[in-house]
Design a protein around this motif. Structure first.
Motif, mmCIF file in Angstrom:
data_model
loop_
_atom_site.group_PDB
_atom_site.id
_atom_site.type_symbol
_atom_site.label_atom_id
_atom_site.label_comp_id
_atom_site.label_asym_id
_atom_site.label_seq_id
_atom_site.Cartn_x
_atom_site.Cartn_y
_atom_site.Cartn_z
ATOM 1 N N LEU A 143 10.439 -36.185 -41.753
ATOM 2 C CA LEU A 143 11.471 -35.360 -41.120
ATOM 3 C C LEU A 143 11.984 -35.955 -39.811
ATOM 4 C CD1 LEU A 143 9.971 -31.759 -41.535
ATOM 5 C CD2 LEU A 143 11.717 -32.881 -42.945
ATOM 6 N N ILE A 144 11.190 -36.835 -39.182
ATOM 7 C CA ILE A 144 11.530 -37.339 -37.849
ATOM 8 C C ILE A 144 11.659 -38.862 -37.895
ATOM 9 C CG2 ILE A 144 10.873 -37.403 -35.418
ATOM 10 C CD1 ILE A 144 9.096 -34.914 -36.002
ATOM 11 N N PRO A 145 12.893 -39.351 -37.936
ATOM 12 C CA PRO A 145 13.080 -40.812 -37.956
ATOM 13 C C PRO A 145 12.701 -41.444 -36.614
ATOM 14 C CG PRO A 145 15.201 -39.698 -37.834
ATOM 15 C CD PRO A 145 14.163 -38.626 -37.978
ATOM 16 N N GLU A 146 12.463 -42.742 -36.647
ATOM 17 C CA GLU A 146 12.167 -43.550 -35.468
ATOM 18 C C GLU A 146 10.794 -43.245 -34.869
ATOM 19 O OE1 GLU A 146 15.508 -43.440 -32.742
ATOM 20 O OE2 GLU A 146 16.886 -43.294 -34.442
ATOM 21 N N LEU B 227 10.466 -28.077 -39.762
ATOM 22 C CA LEU B 227 9.329 -28.598 -39.007
ATOM 23 C C LEU B 227 8.574 -27.408 -38.440
ATOM 24 C CD1 LEU B 227 7.819 -31.070 -37.798
ATOM 25 C CD2 LEU B 227 9.447 -30.986 -35.892
ATOM 26 N N LYS B 228 7.312 -27.306 -38.804
ATOM 27 C CA LYS B 228 6.506 -26.166 -38.365
ATOM 28 C C LYS B 228 5.814 -26.489 -37.046
ATOM 29 C CE LYS B 228 5.569 -24.655 -43.072
ATOM 30 N NZ LYS B 228 6.317 -25.635 -43.816
ATOM 31 N N PRO B 229 5.633 -25.493 -36.180
ATOM 32 C CA PRO B 229 4.982 -25.730 -34.883
ATOM 33 C C PRO B 229 3.594 -26.357 -34.998
ATOM 34 C CG PRO B 229 6.026 -23.591 -34.895
ATOM 35 C CD PRO B 229 6.126 -24.126 -36.301
ATOM 36 N N GLU B 230 2.892 -26.090 -36.079
ATOM 37 C CA GLU B 230 1.546 -26.662 -36.235
ATOM 38 C C GLU B 230 1.579 -28.122 -36.699
ATOM 39 O OE1 GLU B 230 2.482 -24.143 -39.896
ATOM 40 O OE2 GLU B 230 2.601 -23.844 -37.729
ATOM 41 N N GLU B 231 2.776 -28.673 -36.891
ATOM 42 C CA GLU B 231 2.923 -30.071 -37.300
ATOM 43 C C GLU B 231 3.334 -30.980 -36.141
ATOM 44 O OE1 GLU B 231 4.335 -29.419 -41.901
ATOM 45 O OE2 GLU B 231 5.888 -29.336 -40.330
ATOM 46 N N ILE B 232 3.460 -30.398 -34.948
ATOM 47 C CA ILE B 232 3.929 -31.162 -33.799
ATOM 48 C C ILE B 232 3.292 -30.603 -32.523
ATOM 49 C CG2 ILE B 232 5.993 -29.715 -33.489
ATOM 50 C CD1 ILE B 232 7.507 -32.401 -32.832
ATOM 51 N N ARG B 233 2.995 -31.486 -31.585
ATOM 52 C CA ARG B 233 2.510 -31.069 -30.261
ATOM 53 C C ARG B 233 3.361 -31.755 -29.211
ATOM 54 N NH1 ARG B 233 -3.971 -30.115 -29.732
ATOM 55 N NH2 ARG B 233 -4.063 -28.514 -31.331
ATOM 56 N N PHE B 234 3.779 -30.959 -28.221
ATOM 57 C CA PHE B 234 4.611 -31.459 -27.130
ATOM 58 C C PHE B 234 3.779 -31.564 -25.859
ATOM 59 C CE2 PHE B 234 7.636 -29.660 -30.084
ATOM 60 C CZ PHE B 234 8.664 -30.592 -30.071
ATOM 61 N N PHE B 235 4.073 -32.597 -25.079
ATOM 62 C CA PHE B 235 3.314 -32.873 -23.857
ATOM 63 C C PHE B 235 4.260 -33.123 -22.696
ATOM 64 C CE2 PHE B 235 1.109 -34.460 -27.553
ATOM 65 C CZ PHE B 235 -0.145 -33.912 -27.420
ATOM 66 N N VAL B 236 3.921 -32.552 -21.542
ATOM 67 C CA VAL B 236 4.586 -32.933 -20.302
ATOM 68 C C VAL B 236 3.653 -33.917 -19.619
ATOM 69 C CG1 VAL B 236 6.040 -30.894 -20.009
ATOM 70 C CG2 VAL B 236 3.720 -30.852 -19.128
ATOM 71 N N GLY B 237 4.188 -35.056 -19.264
ATOM 72 C CA GLY B 237 3.379 -36.093 -18.635
ATOM 73 C C GLY B 237 2.505 -36.817 -19.639
ATOM 74 N N TYR B 238 1.793 -37.814 -19.121
ATOM 75 C CA TYR B 238 0.897 -38.591 -19.959
ATOM 76 C C TYR B 238 -0.263 -39.118 -19.128
ATOM 77 C CZ TYR B 238 3.302 -42.680 -17.987
ATOM 78 O OH TYR B 238 3.832 -43.611 -17.129
ATOM 79 N N SER B 239 -1.221 -39.691 -19.798
ATOM 80 C CA SER B 239 -2.371 -40.331 -19.154
ATOM 81 C C SER B 239 -2.163 -41.833 -19.274
ATOM 82 C CB SER B 239 -3.672 -39.925 -19.853
ATOM 83 O OG SER B 239 -3.829 -38.525 -19.802
ATOM 84 N N GLY B 240 -2.246 -42.522 -18.166
ATOM 85 C CA GLY B 240 -2.001 -43.955 -18.187
ATOM 86 C C GLY B 240 -3.024 -44.737 -17.391
ATOM 87 N N TRP B 241 -3.263 -45.952 -17.812
ATOM 88 C CA TRP B 241 -4.199 -46.856 -17.156
ATOM 89 C C TRP B 241 -3.530 -48.214 -17.010
ATOM 90 C CZ3 TRP B 241 -5.369 -43.481 -21.002
ATOM 91 C CH2 TRP B 241 -6.391 -42.556 -20.777
ATOM 92 N N SER B 242 -3.730 -48.855 -15.890
ATOM 93 C CA SER B 242 -3.221 -50.220 -15.714
ATOM 94 C C SER B 242 -4.107 -51.174 -16.507
ATOM 95 C CB SER B 242 -3.205 -50.587 -14.228
ATOM 96 O OG SER B 242 -4.513 -50.509 -13.687
ATOM 97 N N GLY B 243 -3.667 -52.407 -16.631
ATOM 98 C CA GLY B 243 -4.419 -53.411 -17.382
ATOM 99 C C GLY B 243 -5.871 -53.499 -16.923
ATOM 100 N N GLY B 244 -6.798 -53.364 -17.845
ATOM 101 C CA GLY B 244 -8.222 -53.466 -17.554
ATOM 102 C C GLY B 244 -8.875 -52.194 -17.025
ATOM 103 N N GLN B 245 -8.101 -51.237 -16.557
ATOM 104 C CA GLN B 245 -8.663 -50.019 -15.971
ATOM 105 C C GLN B 245 -9.441 -49.191 -16.990
ATOM 106 O OE1 GLN B 245 -5.730 -47.416 -14.209
ATOM 107 N NE2 GLN B 245 -7.285 -46.075 -13.305
ATOM 108 N N LEU B 246 -8.871 -48.977 -18.175
ATOM 109 C CA LEU B 246 -9.581 -48.197 -19.191
ATOM 110 C C LEU B 246 -10.834 -48.935 -19.647
ATOM 111 C CD1 LEU B 246 -9.853 -45.710 -20.954
ATOM 112 C CD2 LEU B 246 -8.299 -46.789 -22.606
ATOM 113 N N SER B 247 -10.769 -50.234 -19.790
ATOM 114 C CA SER B 247 -11.957 -51.010 -20.177
ATOM 115 C C SER B 247 -13.064 -50.854 -19.140
ATOM 116 C CB SER B 247 -11.594 -52.486 -20.353
ATOM 117 O OG SER B 247 -10.688 -52.630 -21.423
ATOM 118 N N ASP B 248 -12.690 -50.837 -17.862
ATOM 119 C CA ASP B 248 -13.684 -50.607 -16.795
ATOM 120 C C ASP B 248 -14.306 -49.223 -16.925
ATOM 121 O OD1 ASP B 248 -13.127 -53.120 -15.775
ATOM 122 O OD2 ASP B 248 -11.886 -52.368 -14.109
#
Length: 184
Positions: free
Chosen positions: A84-87, A113-134
């Motif tokens: 149902l959702i291209p790209e 499209l049913k609400p239980e088939e999709i989740r919407f988020f404001v913002g995200y969690s991000g890590w710079s290179g190597g940070q998550l590995s640390d």
């Protein structure tokens, strides 16, 4: 980069993580490379609904999740309906990230499209290179493969505990740890 920290996994906050942004969080990891990592907290529902942040009317009150502490003025979505959702980008088996947002709104309003088939988020969690590995070396996160049905069917309030219980063994015990062991 370790195999366990590839994209398409759940990162489960260890029980005594002191960072208030991630206490008892489960993150679905969408990108992970030597350049950095990105994911969404899938179990922190906000008091907002999709209709609160859009000018258009959306037929139902679809909850928004706090995807993380980075760029809280952005809107993102995960879904299980690439038909149902291209790209869309497939991140893990049956879990897709993004796609054509105009189509999403049309499909929601057309009840395709049913609400239980999709989740919407404001913002995200991000890590710079190597940070998550640390952080992984410091045992901040427990990693397990993501599962489409579990992601979209599990209530956010129970998600952290249920994903650990599902892993079994020592993780089943961790699921019952109190938030503050001093209160025991």
């Amino acid at each position: 980069m370790k195999e366990s920290t590839k994209k398409g996994v759940f990162l489960i906050a260890e029980p005594f993580l002191s960072d208030p942004n991630f206490e008892r969080s489960v993150i679905f990891l969408c990108e992970h490379s030597e350049n950095g990592s990105l994911g969404f907290v899938v179990n922190h529902e906000t008091n907002l609904f999709l209709g609160d942040v859009l000018e258009e009317n959306i037929y139902e009150d679809i909850p928004l999740f706090l995807g993380g502490p980075v760029e809280k003025n952005t809107l993102h979505f995960l879904h299980c309906r690439p038909d149902l959702i291209p790209e869309s980008i497939e991140v893990a088996n049956g879990i897709f990230w993004g796609g054509d947002f105009e189509t999403v709104k049309t499909q929601l309003n057309a009840f395709q499209l049913k609400p239980e088939e999709i989740r919407f988020f404001v913002g995200y969690s991000g890590w710079s290179g190597g940070q998550l590995s640390d952080e992984m070396q410091q045992k901040t996160w427990i990693v397990t493969p993501a599962d489409r049905e579990f992601l979209f069917a599990t209530h956010p309030r129970n998600f952290w505990r249920e994903v650990l219980k599902r892993m079994g063994g020592e993780y089943r015990s961790i699921a019952h740890y109190p938030i503050d062991p001093n209160l025991n």
